[in-house]
Design an enzyme around this catalytic site. Sequence first.
Site, mmCIF file in Angstrom:
data_model
loop_
_atom_site.group_PDB
_atom_site.id
_atom_site.type_symbol
_atom_site.label_atom_id
_atom_site.label_comp_id
_atom_site.label_asym_id
_atom_site.label_seq_id
_atom_site.Cartn_x
_atom_site.Cartn_y
_atom_site.Cartn_z
ATOM 1 N N LYS A 1 0.861 -1.181 0.000
ATOM 2 C CA LYS A 1 0.000 0.000 0.000
ATOM 3 C C LYS A 1 0.891 1.222 0.000
ATOM 4 C CE LYS A 1 -4.486 0.807 0.126
ATOM 5 N NZ LYS A 1 -5.551 -0.049 -0.393
HETATM 6 P P1 NAD Z 1 -13.957 7.071 -2.652
HETATM 7 O O1 NAD Z 1 -13.080 8.202 -2.237
HETATM 8 O O2 NAD Z 1 -14.406 6.964 -4.067
HETATM 9 O O3 NAD Z 1 -15.294 7.045 -1.755
HETATM 10 C C1 NAD Z 1 -15.345 7.175 -0.378
HETATM 11 C C2 NAD Z 1 -16.589 8.001 -0.067
HETATM 12 O O4 NAD Z 1 -16.841 7.954 1.331
HETATM 13 C C3 NAD Z 1 -16.427 9.470 -0.454
HETATM 14 O O5 NAD Z 1 -17.530 9.867 -1.262
HETATM 15 C C4 NAD Z 1 -16.416 10.196 0.883
HETATM 16 O O6 NAD Z 1 -16.996 11.480 0.827
HETATM 17 C C5 NAD Z 1 -17.231 9.253 1.746
HETATM 18 N N1 NAD Z 1 -16.958 9.370 3.178
HETATM 19 C C6 NAD Z 1 -15.791 9.596 3.812
HETATM 20 N N2 NAD Z 1 -15.953 9.593 5.137
HETATM 21 C C7 NAD Z 1 -17.279 9.361 5.348
HETATM 22 C C8 NAD Z 1 -18.071 9.221 6.501
HETATM 23 N N3 NAD Z 1 -17.545 9.325 7.721
HETATM 24 N N4 NAD Z 1 -19.393 8.966 6.350
HETATM 25 C C9 NAD Z 1 -19.939 8.841 5.118
HETATM 26 N N5 NAD Z 1 -19.227 8.952 3.985
HETATM 27 C C10 NAD Z 1 -17.914 9.212 4.098
HETATM 28 O O7 NAD Z 1 -13.201 5.758 -2.192
HETATM 29 P P2 NAD Z 1 -13.527 4.254 -2.592
HETATM 30 O O8 NAD Z 1 -12.602 3.853 -3.655
HETATM 31 O O9 NAD Z 1 -14.990 4.081 -2.767
HETATM 32 O O10 NAD Z 1 -13.051 3.498 -1.275
HETATM 33 C C11 NAD Z 1 -13.859 3.409 -0.118
HETATM 34 C C12 NAD Z 1 -13.271 2.354 0.802
HETATM 35 O O11 NAD Z 1 -13.206 1.121 0.117
HETATM 36 C C13 NAD Z 1 -11.840 2.620 1.292
HETATM 37 O O12 NAD Z 1 -11.696 2.043 2.575
HETATM 38 C C14 NAD Z 1 -11.002 1.841 0.300
HETATM 39 O O13 NAD Z 1 -9.727 1.502 0.818
HETATM 40 C C15 NAD Z 1 -11.882 0.623 0.119
HETATM 41 N N6 NAD Z 1 -11.664 -0.146 -1.100
HETATM 42 C C16 NAD Z 1 -11.754 0.444 -2.325
HETATM 43 C C17 NAD Z 1 -11.592 -0.332 -3.468
HETATM 44 C C18 NAD Z 1 -11.772 0.240 -4.840
HETATM 45 O O14 NAD Z 1 -11.729 -0.529 -5.803
HETATM 46 N N7 NAD Z 1 -11.997 1.518 -5.007
HETATM 47 C C19 NAD Z 1 -11.305 -1.697 -3.343
HETATM 48 C C20 NAD Z 1 -11.220 -2.262 -2.082
HETATM 49 C C21 NAD Z 1 -11.418 -1.477 -0.974
#
Ligand code: NAD
Length: 423
Positions: free
Chosen positions: A113
């Site tokens: 990471k």
């Molecule tokens: P992203 O930035 O696209 O979306 C995250 C969203 O959560 C944002 O819209 C943000 O405003 C919102 N947010 C932040 N804090 C918040 C809160 N306290 N309450 C409500 N909403 C809140 O990111 P993502 O890619 O969707 O990733 C989200 C999670 O999933 C992270 O933990 C990431 O590590 C994990 N993840 C992502 C992927 C991927 O393919 N994108 C894969 C595996 C895991």
Amino acid sequence: MTMKTIALEQEINPWESQAARFDQAAKKLNLDEGLWKILRQPNREIIVHIPVMMDTGKMEVFTGFRVQHSIARGPAKGGVRYSPDVTLDEVRALASWMTWKCAVVNIPFGGAKGGIICDPKKMSQTELERLTRRYTAELVEFIGPEKDVPAPDLGTNEQTMAWMMDTYSMHMRQTVTAVVTGKPINMGGSRGRLEATGRGLMVVCDEALKKLNLNREETRVIVQGFGNVGSNAAKLMHEAGYRIIGVAEWDGALFNRNGIDVAALIEYRQRNHTFTGFPEAEPSTGAELLVTDCDILIPAATENQITTQNAANVKARILCEGANGPTTAAADDILQEKGVFVIPDILANAGGVTASYFEWVQDRQGYFWKESVVNEQLEHIMRSSFEDVVRFAETHGVNNRLAAYMLAIERVAFTIRQRGIYA
Ligand code: NAD
């Protein structure tokens, strides 16, 4: 000191959460002491201080990390996060989760990471480009298709990956698309990658429903975080017949017990850049939605959302973890006592890295698959991984999270023993 009496500060340290689960699983597996020591620490931790010329003409220095937890099963794999809150402990935890996640879905990657302490919302595109290029240049000898393959995460996206790919390629004097995944489709990205994590969440939810004798139409779902993972999960699940009754974002939340039209909500948010004022649901709060009565709760925002402070009040039957580390280790015991069926992050959100694996394979083949092929392969891997974890849990009499860790640790340990790293 028992789990229930640990300080909140320690409880929400993701590295401590990871280590607590690792120790529990390793103990249950009777893992030998040497392997325990190898796998408990990351293999390599890189810290870089990156000078960036800001648009104002002032020089700033940003701190970035890349942690490679394990390369036992293949090149390290993992996202890069841009956020003001990034810490080395967080990146360490996320790197080790990548090792376990890739092993749970049985793809040939280790775990890594990266992160940079910065606030992308306050930076211009040109500043972000300079930051990304310099970070990539600093890491050039440590990353590569056979070494370590970055991807997007919080605060980074397809554009970030395009800059990383270009910078790495400039240093290699040839185009190397397979150095990163999550790229735009026209430069070696994979069809289906953008929705893959959300799609994977739906597949494991479908499997959980079969196990618990429920059907989609009577299943009420609450989603926290409406970014890539949350919005795609909500959209696909709504289309498939699930009832999405609550959605939370950082600036507001919505609730409608009869179900929210997710397509209409996405359109409304695109137009207004907020949920606030969406006419077909009542306003709510993120904290309230986490403890609202529902069948499936999908935290898809960030770490430490379900802690000892609110776990006892969670009313969901199924907790499907879209985010990495949304539940603290101390909250696990409370959820288990309540009988919540947990689909742990290292299984539930593995659809993203699985599609990244397909992207890496396609880049190396120079042959690109139809979206239906990507989705079909993804569904197959998610479904069989769910079965593996649940079977492991039943056979060993442990909960799903512990089973996923045990399965993953066993697979990585087996490879290390076979490779003969002790020699
Ligand atoms: P992203 O930035 O696209 O979306 C995250 C969203 O959560 C944002 O819209 C943000 O405003 C919102 N947010 C932040 N804090 C918040 C809160 N306290 N309450 C409500 N909403 C809140 O990111 P993502 O890619 O969707 O990733 C989200 C999670 O999933 C992270 O933990 C990431 O590590 C994990 N993840 C992502 C992927 C991927 O393919 N994108 C894969 C595996 C895991």
